[in-house]
Design a protein around this motif. Sequence first.
Motif, mmCIF file in Angstrom:
data_model
loop_
_atom_site.group_PDB
_atom_site.id
_atom_site.type_symbol
_atom_site.label_atom_id
_atom_site.label_comp_id
_atom_site.label_asym_id
_atom_site.label_seq_id
_atom_site.Cartn_x
_atom_site.Cartn_y
_atom_site.Cartn_z
ATOM 1 N N ASP A 298 -11.479 -34.029 57.591
ATOM 2 C CA ASP A 298 -12.902 -33.767 57.440
ATOM 3 C C ASP A 298 -13.232 -32.831 56.285
ATOM 4 O OD1 ASP A 298 -13.343 -35.392 59.557
ATOM 5 O OD2 ASP A 298 -13.596 -33.795 61.041
ATOM 6 N N THR A 301 -15.338 -34.159 53.328
ATOM 7 C CA THR A 301 -16.691 -34.668 53.546
ATOM 8 C C THR A 301 -17.559 -34.417 52.305
ATOM 9 O OG1 THR A 301 -16.512 -34.250 55.922
ATOM 10 C CG2 THR A 301 -18.737 -34.498 54.996
ATOM 11 N N ALA A 302 -18.344 -35.399 51.923
ATOM 12 C CA ALA A 302 -19.224 -35.287 50.750
ATOM 13 C C ALA A 302 -20.666 -35.543 51.171
ATOM 14 C CB ALA A 302 -18.809 -36.287 49.670
ATOM 15 N N ASP A 303 -21.581 -34.756 50.628
ATOM 16 C CA ASP A 303 -23.002 -34.903 50.913
ATOM 17 C C ASP A 303 -23.738 -35.027 49.581
ATOM 18 O OD1 ASP A 303 -25.552 -34.939 51.805
ATOM 19 O OD2 ASP A 303 -25.562 -32.896 52.622
ATOM 20 N N PHE A 304 -24.345 -36.177 49.340
ATOM 21 C CA PHE A 304 -24.982 -36.444 48.052
ATOM 22 C C PHE A 304 -26.497 -36.554 48.183
ATOM 23 C CE2 PHE A 304 -20.759 -38.650 47.477
ATOM 24 C CZ PHE A 304 -20.216 -37.632 46.706
ATOM 25 N N LYS A 305 -27.101 -35.845 49.112
ATOM 26 C CA LYS A 305 -28.536 -35.924 49.282
ATOM 27 C C LYS A 305 -29.274 -35.413 48.048
ATOM 28 C CE LYS A 305 -28.575 -35.556 54.339
ATOM 29 N NZ LYS A 305 -29.039 -34.759 55.498
ATOM 30 N N LYS A 306 -28.843 -34.256 47.531
ATOM 31 C CA LYS A 306 -29.506 -33.705 46.347
ATOM 32 C C LYS A 306 -29.332 -34.621 45.147
ATOM 33 C CE LYS A 306 -29.008 -28.856 47.763
ATOM 34 N NZ LYS A 306 -28.439 -27.534 47.394
ATOM 35 N N GLU A 307 -28.115 -35.129 45.015
ATOM 36 C CA GLU A 307 -27.864 -36.026 43.877
ATOM 37 C C GLU A 307 -28.677 -37.311 44.008
ATOM 38 O OE1 GLU A 307 -25.691 -34.442 45.572
ATOM 39 O OE2 GLU A 307 -24.698 -33.098 44.154
ATOM 40 N N PRO A 356 -18.699 -33.049 46.197
ATOM 41 C CA PRO A 356 -18.774 -32.952 47.656
ATOM 42 C C PRO A 356 -19.363 -31.620 48.071
ATOM 43 C CG PRO A 356 -16.524 -32.745 46.895
ATOM 44 C CD PRO A 356 -17.329 -33.153 45.702
ATOM 45 N N SER A 357 -20.132 -31.669 49.164
ATOM 46 C CA SER A 357 -20.786 -30.441 49.603
ATOM 47 C C SER A 357 -19.838 -29.546 50.371
ATOM 48 C CB SER A 357 -21.994 -30.792 50.471
ATOM 49 O OG SER A 357 -21.562 -31.534 51.603
ATOM 50 N N ALA A 358 -18.883 -30.134 51.104
ATOM 51 C CA ALA A 358 -17.955 -29.326 51.889
ATOM 52 C C ALA A 358 -16.777 -28.927 51.025
ATOM 53 C CB ALA A 358 -17.460 -30.104 53.104
#
Length: 375
Positions: A298, A301-307, A356-358
């Motif tokens: 885990d 984990t990558a979060d691309f909401k801003k991108e 990735p955000s994490a």
Amino acid sequence: MDTMDNLEKQLICPICLEMFTKPVVILPCQHNLCRKCANDVFQASNPYLPTRGGSLTSGGRFRCPSCRHEVVLDRHGVYGLQRNLLVENIIDMFKQESSSTKPAPERKEEMPMCDVHEEEKINIYCVTHGVPTCSMCKVFGAHKDCEVAPITSIYQSKKTELSDGIAMVVGNNDRMQGIISQLEEACRAIEENGRRQKTLVCERFDQLYSILEGKKREMGQKVTVEQDEKVNYIRGLTRKYGDHLEESCKMVELGIQTMEEPEMALFLQNTKPLLKKLAEASSTAHLDKVERGYENMDHYTADFKKEGLALRGLDFLQDDEDEDEEDEDGEAVTEEGEGAQTVSGGSAVTAASVQPSAPQQSNSSPSIAKSAASS
């Protein structure tokens, strides 16, 4: 007579609407004009060229009133056009033939007569009402208090006015044709510029796709490396436990065989080393144990909401910026792998860097805890 009438129609100047007056000039398009009419049209089409004695003294251009063909003149102006001697000779012959075949009384009968005084021919012009009339109307009729003028002078002035009007319209038509040509050229330029800018935008998006694909491969490779490392370690540890299990099974079989030995002396002789081996087989102290959560991935984990919001907000630049500076910025960001900026003429598309955000674990090697088992 029909033949002569048809010939007379062919000898009419399209400007003055009268029979050609010598000298007659022939245009490059093979149409003819009176040289005076040609000079009037030329002056109307070139109002700013220098003149001398009412004639243009330098080259210019105008359009043929019959076919709209553009006539380009040299420094001699209309005087540089070739005279059509054939047409002039035909005019002379026509006039001679007309004078010999048409009696004078018939020509007088063709002149229009006054509607009020039927025996009086129209020979004056009422300036007040703007109509031709006869002398009797001026003396006794409806135009006795009006201002009149000789019909010949009014005829010449009106013909000159009409000729000037035609020349003015011809010149205006030339200017309108020039405007139409400019508008058509502007339309072609807009279409070409639009195609070029769409091509540039597509190229910039292809660069952005390339950056995203590279980042995708880079991040996927990081996950793959740790995945392979952990899988290989677990498989190696599985083999070690399997080897240990196999050795323990052999010790159990050997112990069972020893238990069946009837001779006590021989039994006691084999028991001591067998017990030592059984103790070693039951111990797993030398084998590694996997830490709890070792299989978890885990931390990638990558979060691309801003991108994603940044990509949805891509648009053309509203202010004018130097294209070369934007191109240099785009190349620098491409090398660092942190984003992309594309410039298309006065327009640009900007993408935020994708990460990735994490946070990832700094140590990708397996985390193993060894513990000794009691023997």
